[in-house]
Design an enzyme around this catalytic site. Structure first.
Site: not given
Ligand code: NAD
Length: 338
Positions: A123, A175, A209, A233
């Protein structure tokens, strides 16, 4: 002494749920000196600006705001309200607690606080198109920015939040297996900060995930969760879904200079003006604000009153399966506070 607080009623159902929340706070004996200010469409109508300077100045003075939902003007060159607030006040932490309240939902034992980094990651606004041949938009490139400073302050915030609220564990979500540098840095900082809190708050980590799957299968495993902007988010909406959607979901946006509390839902244009909106999410947001001011007992009293009305299911709004108006639901909560 009354605490100065900027009150932004907002658009659509905003004024109704804000009035309801103020009535409940007052009935519980909380003393705020409200500085009512406009934002959103109400401010566009008056100032031709969805976030007028006088509203920003008010928050600068009070450092505290309770905000109703704002309609985002479509088209036109208007600046984004959320971006203006985030930038002006460096609101780096977005905190979204989610707890099972309505019995008989998919899960009865969810109690998760998601802490989302609000200023960095994907972002950061560093993106552009790449022209190839005749196509000016043949490719698009976006840069994720993760800093040690930004990671430290959000992860530290999550651990301190856990300590202050008697919570046992912080799960750092990343991640780092694929995004070895951006994800890796966030994870590395997480492990360093976890050492400082060892023995007081447990540390845990998940790849995003796997986290998504485990949240859906066994959400009771998680307590405080901290993650980067985009993952936050997505996971925060997923977690709201586990406890019955947005009707009871509050959010806090926190920075060094200001704290802004709001409902996660929007202006609900389909029911605006009908007097049937559920004020619960904003009432929960007000409870987060009381806790931010260290008034934990009053926050607990208001929550207990509202939840006992919800569990009884007699005087609740339509979205909670009842027929009560906003005013009737609010009165029932106030009666329970007495
Ligand atoms: P929405 O959250 O306003 O409405 C989605 C659905 O949920 C609607 O059916 C609505 O009736 C229902 N709902 C929402 N809040 C409710 C409540 N308190 N009680 C009962 N039912 C409720 O989402 P949307 O329709 O996508 O957005 C409408 C407007 O709100 C848009 O202009 C959008 O930009 C804005 N918005 C603002 C914020 C904010 O200011 N924080 C957040 C989201 C959307």
């Amino acid at each position: 002494m009354a605490v100065p607080c900027t009150l932004i009623p907002g658009d659509g159902i905003g004024p109704d749920i804000t009035d309801a929340t103020v009535r409940i706070l007052e009935a519980a004996g909380a003393t705020f000196e409200w500085d009512r200010r406009l934002a959103g469409m109400a401010a566009v109508d008056k100032f031709d600006d969805p976030m007028p300077d006088e509203t920003i100045e008010s928050i600068k003075r009070t450092g505290l705001a309770l905000k109703g939902p704002l309609e985002t003007p479509v088209g036109g060159g208007y600046r984004s309200v959320n971006v203006a607030l985030r930038r002006t006040f460096d609101l780096y932490a977005n905190v979204r607690p989610a707890r099972s309240v309505v019995p008989g939902g998919r899960f009865d034992n969810v109690d998760i606080v998601l802490v989302r980094e609000n200023t960095e990651g994907l972002y950061s606004g560093v993106e552009h198109f790449i022209a190839i041949g005749a196509d000016p938009r043949a490719a698009a490139e976006s840069t994720a920015v993760v800093t040690r400073y930004g990671s430290e302050r959000i992860i530290r915030y999550a651990f301190e939040y856990a300590l202050a609220h008697g919570r046992k564990k912080v799960t750092v979500v990343h991640k780092a297996n694929i995004l070895k540098m951006t994800g890796g840095l966030f994870r590395e900082v997480g492990m360093e900060i976890a050492k400082e809190f060892a023995g007081r708050v447990d540390y845990d980590e998940r790849i995003v995930d796997a986290m998504a799957m485990q949240l859906v299968i066994k959400p009771e495993m998680f307590d405080v969760v901290v993650t980067t902007n985009l993952f936050g988010d997505i996971l925060s909406d997923l977690i709201s879904g586990l406890v019955g959607g947005l009707g009871l979901a509050p959010g806090a946006n926190l920075g060094a200079n200001a704290a802004i509390f709001e409902a996660v839902h929007g202006t609900a244009p389909d029911i605006a003006g009908k007097g049937v909106a559920n004020p619960g999410a904003l009432v929960y947001a007000a409870c987060l604000m009381l806790e931010h001011l260290d008034d934990h007992p009053r926050a607990r009293r208001i929550r207990d009153a509202m939840e006992s009305v919800i569990r009884e299911r007699k005087t609740v709004t339509r979205d909670l399966g009842g027929t009560a108006t906003t005013a009737q639901f609010t009165d029932a909560i106030i009666a329970r506070l007495a």
